[in-house]
Design a protein around this motif. Structure first.
Motif, PDB file in Angstrom:
ATOM      1  N   ASP A 142       0.815  -1.217   0.000  1.00  8.87           N
ATOM      2  CA  ASP A 142       0.000   0.000   0.000  1.00  8.87           C
ATOM      3  C   ASP A 142       0.852   1.273   0.000  1.00  8.87           C
ATOM      4  N   ASN A 143       1.970   1.242  -0.735  1.00  7.78           N
ATOM      5  CA  ASN A 143       2.868   2.397  -0.916  1.00  7.78           C
ATOM      6  C   ASN A 143       3.561   2.848   0.372  1.00  7.78           C
ATOM      7  N   LEU A 144       3.678   1.953   1.342  1.00  6.07           N
ATOM      8  CA  LEU A 144       4.279   2.263   2.635  1.00  6.07           C
ATOM      9  C   LEU A 144       5.615   1.546   2.799  1.00  6.07           C
ATOM     10  N   TYR A 145       6.624   2.306   3.244  1.00  9.09           N
ATOM     11  CA  TYR A 145       7.951   1.767   3.577  1.00  9.09           C
ATOM     12  C   TYR A 145       8.219   2.049   5.047  1.00  9.09           C
ATOM     13  N   GLN A 146       8.891   1.103   5.731  1.00 13.83           N
ATOM     14  CA  GLN A 146       9.244   1.313   7.127  1.00 13.83           C
ATOM     15  C   GLN A 146      10.632   0.760   7.430  1.00 13.83           C
ATOM     16  N   MET A 151       7.486   5.982   5.643  1.00 15.23           N
ATOM     17  CA  MET A 151       7.307   6.867   4.490  1.00 15.23           C
ATOM     18  C   MET A 151       6.178   6.314   3.643  1.00 15.23           C
ATOM     19  N   LYS A 152       5.270   7.194   3.237  1.00 15.44           N
ATOM     20  CA  LYS A 152       4.142   6.808   2.401  1.00 15.44           C
ATOM     21  C   LYS A 152       4.226   7.581   1.095  1.00 15.44           C
ATOM     22  N   ALA A 191       4.703   9.291  -6.063  1.00 13.20           N
ATOM     23  CA  ALA A 191       5.205  10.587  -5.592  1.00 13.20           C
ATOM     24  C   ALA A 191       5.238  10.584  -4.065  1.00 13.20           C
ATOM     25  N   PRO A 192       6.213  11.288  -3.439  1.00 14.93           N
ATOM     26  CA  PRO A 192       6.287  11.342  -1.978  1.00 14.93           C
ATOM     27  C   PRO A 192       5.012  11.935  -1.386  1.00 14.93           C
ATOM     28  N   PHE A 193       4.532  11.347  -0.287  1.00 15.89           N
ATOM     29  CA  PHE A 193       3.292  11.808   0.320  1.00 15.89           C
ATOM     30  C   PHE A 193       3.480  12.222   1.785  1.00 15.89           C
ATOM     31  N   SER A 194       3.863  11.270   2.656  1.00 10.96           N
ATOM     32  CA  SER A 194       4.006  11.635   4.066  1.00 10.96           C
ATOM     33  C   SER A 194       5.109  10.797   4.733  1.00 10.96           C
ATOM     34  N   VAL A 195       5.547  11.290   5.902  1.00 15.59           N
ATOM     35  CA  VAL A 195       6.622  10.675   6.655  1.00 15.59           C
ATOM     36  C   VAL A 195       6.317  10.819   8.142  1.00 15.59           C
ATOM     37  N   MET A 196       6.778   9.850   8.944  1.00 18.85           N
ATOM     38  CA  MET A 196       6.568   9.904  10.376  1.00 18.85           C
ATOM     39  C   MET A 196       7.590   9.033  11.083  1.00 18.85           C
ATOM     40  N   VAL A 197       7.937   9.387  12.305  1.00 17.76           N
ATOM     41  CA  VAL A 197       8.756   8.542  13.180  1.00 17.76           C
ATOM     42  C   VAL A 197       8.009   8.441  14.506  1.00 17.76           C
TER      43      VAL A 197
END
Length: 161
Positions: free
Chosen positions: A79-83, A144-145, A151-157
């Motif tokens: 679903d376009n998510l990397y961790q 990172m989503k 295209a880059p969308f959002s990031v969080m830690v």
């Protein structure tokens, strides 16, 4: 439809359309960025599918192990998510999210992050580091989503619980 019912139907449809137009862009973004539960999950399984980014990505920066190493490698979750789940010490850090060739590389909007808050993800570049302060040592998940076009969308830690 009876002729007398037509004006009432048009009024109802017009009211619905006007109501839809009143949603501000900020409200829509807040709804779209409601990914906290997924992006803070430290135990999502890796996906066997290919993600939208062809190169392997890493979280690299002023950490003691700052290089492009397996412990800092992002895994595609679907679903376009990397961790990337990493062990971090308390401190202030500067980093980017990048491939080992530094292309592509990404940074957070306004080049800063706060633990537990999702931010827009943007293309990075030389001297466009993201800053974050980690207040307590522990295991953290860097997420990172990307959108459906890659295209880059959002990031969080977030600290793993």
């Amino acid at each position: 439809m009876k002729p007398s019912a037509l004006p009432i139907t048009l009024i109802a449809i017009s009211s619905l359309l006007i109501g839809c137009q009143s949603t501000s862009k900020k409200e829509v973004v807040a709804i779209e960025y409601n990914n906290y539960e997924i992006m803070s999950n430290c135990s999502l399984p890796d996906s066997t599918e290919a993600g939208p980014i062809k190169d392997t990505l890493f979280v690299v920066g002023t950490f003691s192990d700052w290089k492009h190493i397996p412990d800092r490698e992002y895994k595609y979750k679907g679903d376009n998510l990397y961790q990337a789940v990493t062990q971090e010490s308390a401190g202030k850090y500067k980093m980017q999210f990048a491939s080992s060739s530094w292309s592509p590389q990404f940074t957070a909007d306004e080049r800063s992050m706060t633990i537990g808050q999702e931010k827009a993800l943007k293309f990075g570049g030389y001297a466009k580091d993201t800053e974050v302060e980690i207040l307590e040592p522990g295991q953290y998940v860097w997420s990172m989503k990307f959108d459906d076009t890659g295209a880059p969308f959002s990031v969080m830690v977030e600290k793993c619980q």
